[in-house]
Design an enzyme around this catalytic site. Sequence first.
Site, short mmCIF file in Angstrom:
data_model
loop_
_atom_site.label_atom_id
_atom_site.label_comp_id
_atom_site.label_asym_id
_atom_site.label_seq_id
_atom_site.Cartn_x
_atom_site.Cartn_y
_atom_site.Cartn_z
N ASP A 1 44.91 55.57 25.58
CA ASP A 1 44.18 55.37 26.83
C ASP A 1 44.68 56.31 27.92
O ASP A 1 45.79 56.84 27.84
CB ASP A 1 44.36 53.93 27.31
CG ASP A 1 43.57 52.96 26.46
OD1 ASP A 1 42.67 53.42 25.74
OD2 ASP A 1 43.88 51.76 26.51
N LYS B 1 40.57 55.05 29.30
CA LYS B 1 39.42 54.88 30.14
C LYS B 1 39.91 54.76 31.56
O LYS B 1 40.92 54.13 31.81
CB LYS B 1 38.66 53.60 29.79
CG LYS B 1 38.63 53.26 28.34
CD LYS B 1 38.19 51.83 28.18
CE LYS B 1 39.03 51.23 27.13
NZ LYS B 1 39.33 49.89 27.13
N MET C 1 44.49 45.65 38.18
CA MET C 1 43.25 46.32 38.60
C MET C 1 42.76 45.73 39.91
O MET C 1 41.57 45.57 40.13
CB MET C 1 42.15 46.16 37.53
CG MET C 1 42.55 46.78 36.21
SD MET C 1 41.48 46.32 34.84
CE MET C 1 42.07 44.69 34.45
N1 SAH Z 1 47.73 46.37 29.30
C1 SAH Z 1 48.21 46.79 30.59
C2 SAH Z 1 47.20 46.55 31.70
C3 SAH Z 1 45.98 47.40 31.58
S1 SAH Z 1 44.85 47.13 32.90
C4 SAH Z 1 49.54 46.09 30.90
O1 SAH Z 1 49.94 45.18 30.18
O2 SAH Z 1 50.19 46.49 31.86
C5 SAH Z 1 45.25 48.43 34.00
C6 SAH Z 1 45.99 47.89 35.21
O3 SAH Z 1 47.34 47.66 34.89
C7 SAH Z 1 46.04 48.84 36.38
O4 SAH Z 1 44.86 48.77 37.14
C8 SAH Z 1 47.20 48.32 37.15
O5 SAH Z 1 46.88 47.17 37.87
C9 SAH Z 1 48.14 47.89 36.04
N2 SAH Z 1 49.14 48.92 35.71
C10 SAH Z 1 49.29 49.58 34.55
N3 SAH Z 1 50.36 50.42 34.62
C11 SAH Z 1 50.86 50.29 35.87
C12 SAH Z 1 51.94 50.89 36.56
N4 SAH Z 1 52.75 51.80 36.00
N5 SAH Z 1 52.16 50.51 37.84
C13 SAH Z 1 51.39 49.59 38.45
N6 SAH Z 1 50.36 49.01 37.81
C14 SAH Z 1 50.10 49.33 36.55
#
Ligand code: SAH
Length: 482
Positions: free
Chosen positions: A253, A275, A388
């Site tokens: 992704d 995405k 998100m």
């Molecule tokens: N599966 C992922 C989440 C995917 S949805 C997990 O477990 O973290 C994508 C969202 O994850 C982003 O919009 C943000 O809110 C969060 N996110 C992912 N990586 C991040 C990071 N390094 N710092 C802050 N938020 C993060």
Amino acid sequence: MSEANAKLNAFPVFMRVEGEAVAIVGGGEEALAKARLLGQSSAVLRIITRAAEAELLNFIAATGAVHIDAAYDAAHLEGATLVFAASGEEALDRRVAADAHRLGIPVNAVDRPELCDFFTPALVNRAPVAIAIGTEGAGPVLAQILRSRIDRMLSPSLGALATLAASFRGAAERLPKGNGRRRFWSDFFAGAPARAVEAGELSQAHDAALDLLVSSAPAAGHIALVGAGPGAEDLLTLRAHRLLMEADVVVYDALVPEAIVAMGRRDAERLPVGKRKGCHSKSQTEINALLVELGHAGKRVVRLKSGDPLVFGRAGEEMAALRDAGIAYEVVPGVTAAFAAAADFELPLTLRGVSSSMVFTTGHDLKGNSLPDWAKLAISGATVAVYMGRSVAAEVAGRLIEAGLSPDTAVAVVENASLGNRRRFHGTLADLPSLEARADLTGPVMTIIGDAVAGANFERSEPLAAHRHEGVASTAAEGVEQ
Ligand code: SAH
């Protein structure tokens, strides 16, 4: 590759010690270290000392080593396969080494390389597989560093796999020499048998190996849904790293950093599938179909998702598609963004007497009229992690306040959690709407709300409220994997 003229002065060999006597002279730390090292083998340890320290006595009692509780005598060495002079006294160690030489037994004298016939390696033990690291005395610290690096690369179940392999040697001999046999072994060590051993399913592994023997079908594909963590390379799990190094194809992704994708084999195929909000490169249906197609083609696939694959990762749909298609898969957890964000703020997600539950949510379910269940949990003191949530920050804050959460409730926000370029913000629920207007936040953003947040360390964070009145932001980096 070493330089052409660099020759080893000590050549590694594997010595048979099963049931053989190995003599260790000494009762202190040095003797204990050697006893522990040799205790990883099936040699019969013979420990010669009158002055065994407590820990060595415990070792002897626990392992059933032979203890000769007497002043050292050359006769004690007789019949031994190896001798260790580990008394810590120079004169005695010299005597032991001289006696061993006379008896024709190879000897190692601790910290006296000039008296040694052999050196002991740093050892990665996955019996029956052993990896011995020697530096010819140049640096025990270097040897230990290498040892721990190699140790991390290898599955803990490698020994069990090698034992299973040994039991299939005879059967494999009956396969046609050359390609047929090579393919059996490469499918054995990289395919279904290896995966079953890794999962602790030994009888399943045995059956999978039998299948490989009789079937001429190409190896079955396998998809690992792997959490890449929040971004920092070293927050990847060891298992994720190992699978990446074995994968034929990496499907990843947009939020997964290049550096992590690059940990795969150089010749692995790398397929980005999106995405990001606003720029889907592939729809979820297309991704499902791609995984199924790769599985049918017999590929070993790592499907890399940011954070944990089971948290807002749409893994549910991918698993269902794989199940329907009869393709084997497994899930490898990762550090989810909420945990990385909490660590960046030294923020206790649960706090005694303040918060004892936690909500993983996304602001995107707030559009309807009814309050989502998690709003009630927030009011009863749960810590809320909003994924998100940047483009719906005002909605989240508004609805929570409307539902009865105090506008003064603490809020922590981090962009690019765990990464070098992270930015941290703090404030209250009343400040949260300002997030929507932050055009400068182009990375993924995690918001944590709740009374426990007040316990965080805000020394390195900026106030949220300072940016209340800026232009409308683009929402490109949010990710839309809800
Ligand atoms: N599966 C992922 C989440 C995917 S949805 C997990 O477990 O973290 C994508 C969202 O994850 C982003 O919009 C943000 O809110 C969060 N996110 C992912 N990586 C991040 C990071 N390094 N710092 C802050 N938020 C993060």
